[in-house]
Write an enzyme that holds these catalytic residues in place. Structure first.
Site, short mmCIF file in Angstrom:
data_model
loop_
_atom_site.label_atom_id
_atom_site.label_comp_id
_atom_site.label_asym_id
_atom_site.label_seq_id
_atom_site.Cartn_x
_atom_site.Cartn_y
_atom_site.Cartn_z
NE ARG A 44 4.99 -10.77 -4.46
CZ ARG A 44 5.34 -11.76 -3.56
NH1 ARG A 44 5.56 -11.18 -2.20
NH2 ARG A 44 5.38 -13.02 -3.56
CE1 TYR A 96 -7.71 9.51 -12.57
CE2 TYR A 96 -7.38 7.71 -10.78
CZ TYR A 96 -7.50 8.11 -12.36
OH TYR A 96 -7.23 7.17 -13.26
CG ASP A 167 -2.57 12.21 -7.02
OD1 ASP A 167 -1.48 12.47 -7.83
OD2 ASP A 167 -3.53 11.36 -7.29
CE LYS A 192 -2.96 9.37 -15.81
NZ LYS A 192 -3.57 9.45 -14.57
C1 LIG Z 1 -4.43 8.76 -13.45
C2 LIG Z 1 -4.17 9.35 -12.19
C3 LIG Z 1 -4.30 8.29 -11.01
C4 LIG Z 1 -4.38 6.72 -11.10
O1 LIG Z 1 -2.98 6.49 -11.92
P1 LIG Z 1 -3.12 5.29 -12.85
O2 LIG Z 1 -1.66 4.81 -13.39
O3 LIG Z 1 -3.96 5.26 -13.95
O4 LIG Z 1 -3.42 4.02 -11.99
C5 LIG Z 1 -4.04 8.88 -9.53
N1 LIG Z 1 -4.30 10.31 -9.57
C6 LIG Z 1 -4.15 11.36 -10.58
C7 LIG Z 1 -4.19 12.71 -10.22
C8 LIG Z 1 -4.26 10.83 -12.06
O5 LIG Z 1 -4.46 11.58 -12.83
#
Ligand SMILES: *Cc1c(COP(=O)(O)O)cnc(C)c1O
Length: 378
Positions: A44, A96, A167, A192
């Site tokens: 961890r 998001y 983000d 993503k």
């Molecule tokens: C999908 C997404 C998240 C969250 O990510 P996860 O891997 O699903 O927890 C945060 N910010 C944006 C812009 C996203 O598209």
């Protein structure tokens, strides 16, 4: 070196001259008896496979520190763990859906305040209070692709002793490097584009600041939302083709945006920088293209369900950034955690469709869209 080279470079020399570094699944590591220490102690805290990935995540952005988390939301949560009761965070209203849910459900319990702005790009000094500790923003935003000036927000935040967090999920380091424009922390859902094949969950945080890095590392240890070794290895492999994939995905998105913008069945097309000349100018300054995600609405007289049923190539699914094209309705899918009022303010209408371009042949995608738009006529 260029980013496509940095994405490929092995993070370290491996045994037997292995070109691909091995996966180390061990949860614990033998320590030196006298000093009770070693390079690694417990998975961890740190482990070789995650360390390989984290060094490449940092290198993509030429950042000092990179951290890998089990999901994008774990990465977002680690950033919010920097806050203390009484702190305020400023957000854009098209943030998001999962982040919105965090602010709505968890912030009150933690004594934190989240303040939403429809147009975070135009806030001034007066919108920051003495409690404002952080500005948290996506540029381009999800799913309306609104753009904010990162450099301007960084200056505004820093003048008030606050942090700017971006983000960067929609752009990745390939298209936009917020740290270069003064952002303090970059978070990403590596689920993503970084992962890119819709087959893993992961999150990333990058920073150049020693103290922030120390606190993000602490949050890995105490919350434990870290990425395990096998997924770290798979993500590392996926990142090698990130620059190639994004180039192709963006090219496909650009051609589809051009096609839909001219089509009588389509009322609006939203892409990064399309909102106004001012936003286009800002986006061109801080990013290298629109990315692979855009949104659109059908014109009156066209039926959305018929359109969706007639499309053959894209899957109807949440998420984005994979090699396969995906299409979703944010209002009832990714952004259903938002209140109707919040969606209205953010311009997320019930008929808004979000599209994430994959790497399919563009002629097939164009033909599929043309056929489905014809079929959608009422
Ligand atoms: C999908 C997404 C998240 C969250 O990510 P996860 O891997 O699903 O927890 C945060 N910010 C944006 C812009 C996203 O598209």
């Amino acid at each position: 070196m260029h980013i496509d080279t940095r994405a490929i470079l092995a993070p370290r020399k491996s045994e037997f001259g292995a070109v691909v570094p091995p996966v180390h699944l061990s949860s614990t590591f033998e320590l030196d008896i006298d000093s009770v220490s070693g390079d690694y102690a417990y998975q961890r805290g740190s482990n070789p496979s995650r360390a390989d990935l984290e060094s490449v995540i940092a290198s993509l952005e030429e950042a000092k520190y990179g951290f890998a988390f089990a999901t994008g939301m774990a990465a977002v949560s680690s950033v919010f763990s920097l806050l203390s009761p009484g702190d305020e965070v400023l957000f854009s209203s098209n943030v998001y859906g999962g982040t919105f849910r965090y602010v709505e459900k968890i912030f009150p319990r933690a004594g934190l305040t989240g303040t939403f702005f429809d147009d975070l790009g135009s806030i001034t000094s007066e919108d920051l209070s003495e409690n404002t500790r952080m500005i948290f923003v996506e540029s381009p935003g999800n799913p309306t692709l609104r753009v904010v000036d990162i450099e301007r927000l960084a200056k505004l935040a820093h003048a008030h002793g606050a942090l700017l967090v971006i983000d960067n999920t929609f752009m990745t380091a390939v298209l936009q490097r917020p740290l270069d424009f003064g952002a303090d922390l970059v978070v990403q859902s590596a689920t993503k584009f970084l992962g890119g094949h819709s087959d893993l969950l992961a999150g990333a945080v990058t920073t150049n600041d020693d103290e922030l890095a120390e606190n993000i590392r602490l949050s890995q240890k105490v919350f434990g939302g870290v990425l395990e070794p096998l997924t770290s290895f798979r993500l590392l492999q996926a990142i090698k083709t990130l620059p190639l994939r994004i180039a192709r995905q963006q090219e496909n998105a650009e051609k589809l945006v051009a096609f839909l913008s001219d089509h009588p069945a389509v009322q609006t097309v939203l892409s990064a920088g399309s909102f106004s000349d001012a936003e286009r100018e800002v986006h061109e300054r801080q990013a290298k293209g629109i990315g692979a995600v855009f949104s659109f609405e059908l014109a009156q007289g066209y039926d959305l369900k018929k359109f969706l049923h007639a499309l053959e190539i894209p899957s109807f699914a949440v998420s984005l950034g994979g090699v396969e094209s995906l299409l979703s309705i944010p209002a009832t899918m990714s952004h259903d955690g938002m209140t109707q009022a919040a969606r209205d303010r953010a311009g997320i209408t019930d008929g808004l469709v979000r599209f994430s371009a994959g790497i399919e042949n563009i002629d097939d995608l164009l033909a599929d869209f043309a056929k489905a738009l014809d079929a959608a006529q009422k």
